[in-house]
Design an enzyme around this catalytic site. Structure first.
Site, PDB file in Angstrom:
ATOM      1  CB  ILE A   1      -0.984  -0.033   1.196  1.00  0.00           C
ATOM      2  CG1 ILE A   1      -2.170   0.874   0.944  1.00  0.00           C
ATOM      3  CG2 ILE A   1      -0.287   0.296   2.493  1.00  0.00           C
ATOM      4  CD1 ILE A   1      -3.341   0.651   1.918  1.00  0.00           C
TER       5      ILE A   1
ATOM      6  CG  HIS B   1       5.048  -9.251   5.226  1.00  0.00           C
ATOM      7  ND1 HIS B   1       4.704  -9.373   6.558  1.00  0.00           N
ATOM      8  CD2 HIS B   1       5.802  -8.127   5.137  1.00  0.00           C
ATOM      9  CE1 HIS B   1       5.224  -8.361   7.237  1.00  0.00           C
ATOM     10  NE2 HIS B   1       5.901  -7.591   6.406  1.00  0.00           N
TER      11      HIS B   1
HETATM   12  P1  5GP Z   1       6.982  -4.876   7.485  1.00  0.00           P
HETATM   13  O1  5GP Z   1       7.533  -3.625   8.076  1.00  0.00           O
HETATM   14  O2  5GP Z   1       6.089  -5.608   8.458  1.00  0.00           O
HETATM   15  O3  5GP Z   1       8.048  -5.765   6.900  1.00  0.00           O
HETATM   16  O4  5GP Z   1       6.130  -4.437   6.236  1.00  0.00           O
HETATM   17  C1  5GP Z   1       4.746  -4.283   6.265  1.00  0.00           C
HETATM   18  C2  5GP Z   1       4.327  -3.728   4.924  1.00  0.00           C
HETATM   19  O5  5GP Z   1       2.933  -3.868   4.809  1.00  0.00           O
HETATM   20  C3  5GP Z   1       4.665  -2.250   4.734  1.00  0.00           C
HETATM   21  O6  5GP Z   1       5.489  -2.087   3.586  1.00  0.00           O
HETATM   22  C4  5GP Z   1       3.295  -1.591   4.558  1.00  0.00           C
HETATM   23  O7  5GP Z   1       3.300  -0.549   3.607  1.00  0.00           O
HETATM   24  C5  5GP Z   1       2.430  -2.759   4.121  1.00  0.00           C
HETATM   25  N1  5GP Z   1       1.019  -2.643   4.508  1.00  0.00           N
HETATM   26  C6  5GP Z   1       0.548  -2.315   5.741  1.00  0.00           C
HETATM   27  N2  5GP Z   1      -0.798  -2.335   5.739  1.00  0.00           N
HETATM   28  C7  5GP Z   1      -1.170  -2.678   4.472  1.00  0.00           C
HETATM   29  C8  5GP Z   1      -2.446  -2.852   3.854  1.00  0.00           C
HETATM   30  O8  5GP Z   1      -3.511  -2.702   4.456  1.00  0.00           O
HETATM   31  N3  5GP Z   1      -2.448  -3.202   2.529  1.00  0.00           N
HETATM   32  C9  5GP Z   1      -1.279  -3.390   1.836  1.00  0.00           C
HETATM   33  N4  5GP Z   1      -1.392  -3.732   0.553  1.00  0.00           N
HETATM   34  N5  5GP Z   1      -0.070  -3.239   2.399  1.00  0.00           N
HETATM   35  C10 5GP Z   1      -0.017  -2.872   3.704  1.00  0.00           C
END
Ligand code: 5GP
Length: 120
Positions: free
Chosen positions: A36, A105
């Site tokens: 997102i 992820h």
């Molecule tokens: P992390 O920091 O956990 O590795 O990355 C989480 C990722 O999830 C971030 O890049 C953030 O932009 C993405 N993200 C968070 N909420 C959402 C959402 O509701 N939809 C999508 N498509 N991505 C999300």
């Protein structure tokens, strides 16, 4: 290691169809969708459908079929993206890596030079 899974996390909600996403690929074992807040022209997340909090959790507890299915989906997604010039694959796990969403992820980033791996 505490691998307890919170089923209210945002990616669990995406998997249940409670929150929309821009899907790149969906298979039996994985969902790939656009981040997102993209950090690069290509920024796709690939998640397993099972309840795993991190890559190390997934590797420890997911079955062989789930694991093969997940990595096959990653391969398929890579083939659909323009990653000819290079890509970065990131799996942040827990606090020191600033993991925001506690559902495993894999980030796939590309489409521009991505700079050094880590900022000190
Ligand atoms: P992390 O920091 O956990 O590795 O990355 C989480 C990722 O999830 C971030 O890049 C953030 O932009 C993405 N993200 C968070 N909420 C959402 C959402 O509701 N939809 C999508 N498509 N991505 C999300």
């Amino acid at each position: 290691m505490d691998y307890s899974y919170d089923p209210t996390n945002i990616f669990a909600r995406i998997l249940r169809g409670e929150i929309p996403n821009r899907t790149v690929l969906e298979t039996e074992h994985a969902l790939a969708f656009e981040d997102i807040h993209p950090q690069a022209p290509v920024h796709v997340l690939v998640i397993p459908k099972g309840p795993y909090v991190s890559l190390d959790h997934f590797l420890r507890d997911a079955g062989a079929e789930e694991q093969l299915g997940f990595w096959a989906a990653v391969s398929e997604v890579c083939g659909r993206l323009d990653l000819e010039a290079g890509a970065r694959f990131i799996a942040n796990s827990r606090d020191h890596a600033h993991q925001e969403v506690p559902h495993y992820h894999l980030h796939i980033l590309g489409g521009r030079p991505l700079g050094p791996m880590l900022v000190r």
